[in-house]
Design a protein around this motif. Structure first.
Motif, PDB file in Angstrom:
ATOM      1  N   UNK A 152      27.986  48.405 -12.788  1.00 34.42           N
ATOM      2  CA  UNK A 152      27.807  47.307 -11.849  1.00 34.42           C
ATOM      3  C   UNK A 152      28.783  47.348 -10.688  1.00 34.42           C
ATOM      4  N   UNK A 153      29.537  48.398 -10.526  1.00 34.52           N
ATOM      5  CA  UNK A 153      30.513  48.546  -9.439  1.00 34.52           C
ATOM      6  C   UNK A 153      29.916  49.409  -8.334  1.00 34.52           C
ATOM      7  N   UNK A 154      28.982  48.826  -7.562  1.00 34.92           N
ATOM      8  CA  UNK A 154      28.332  49.588  -6.510  1.00 34.92           C
ATOM      9  C   UNK A 154      27.978  48.669  -5.362  1.00 34.92           C
ATOM     10  N   UNK A 155      27.637  49.281  -4.258  1.00 34.02           N
ATOM     11  CA  UNK A 155      27.165  48.557  -3.081  1.00 34.02           C
ATOM     12  C   UNK A 155      26.224  49.474  -2.315  1.00 34.02           C
ATOM     13  N   UNK A 156      25.455  48.906  -1.383  1.00 33.90           N
ATOM     14  CA  UNK A 156      24.547  49.697  -0.574  1.00 33.90           C
ATOM     15  C   UNK A 156      25.303  50.335   0.591  1.00 33.90           C
ATOM     16  N   UNK A 157      24.904  51.539   0.946  1.00 34.73           N
ATOM     17  CA  UNK A 157      25.523  52.229   2.078  1.00 34.73           C
ATOM     18  C   UNK A 157      24.447  53.007   2.832  1.00 34.73           C
ATOM     19  N   UNK A 158      24.583  53.006   4.179  1.00 33.95           N
ATOM     20  CA  UNK A 158      23.658  53.793   4.989  1.00 33.95           C
ATOM     21  C   UNK A 158      24.118  55.237   5.015  1.00 33.95           C
ATOM     22  N   UNK A 159      23.193  56.151   4.761  1.00 32.38           N
ATOM     23  CA  UNK A 159      23.469  57.582   4.817  1.00 32.38           C
ATOM     24  C   UNK A 159      22.411  58.213   5.717  1.00 32.38           C
ATOM     25  N   UNK A 177      20.140  60.057   4.904  1.00 33.26           N
ATOM     26  CA  UNK A 177      18.862  60.039   4.169  1.00 33.26           C
ATOM     27  C   UNK A 177      18.282  58.637   4.043  1.00 33.26           C
ATOM     28  N   UNK A 178      19.050  57.617   4.403  1.00 29.64           N
ATOM     29  CA  UNK A 178      18.571  56.241   4.281  1.00 29.64           C
ATOM     30  C   UNK A 178      19.557  55.391   3.487  1.00 29.64           C
TER      31      UNK A 178
END
Length: 83
Positions: free
Chosen positions: A63-70, A72-73
């Motif tokens: 549960x230690x995550x976040x969204x990031x733009x790369x 590839x999307x």
């Protein structure tokens, strides 16, 4: 209870198996020896299903995550500690 000789059983095996499956007693006689034919049901096993979700990143599993733009999307990535 239904009785069959071996000769009769060869000709009517399907009928004898159907009767045994319904719970009726089936006796087969051969040379003075009696055999009892009885159906036993095997319990059905539950299938274990494979998970549809595949976790690639251990941080996501915890549960230690976040969204990031790369390039590839939008992708999930692990959070930085200290937030």
């Amino acid at each position: 209870m239904k009785r069959y000789t071996v000769v009769q059983l060869r000709n009517r095996l399907a009928d004898a198996l159907d009767e045994a499956e319904r719970g009726a007693g089936v006796v087969i006689e051969r040379r003075g020896v009696r055999y009892v034919l009885r159906a036993e049901r095997t319990p059905r096993r539950r299938r274990t299903r494979r998970s549809v979700i595949e976790t690639l990143n251990p941080a996501v599993a915890q549960g230690q995550w976040e969204w990031a733009w790369t390039p590839e999307g939008l992708r999930p990535r692990g959070r930085r500690r200290g937030r």
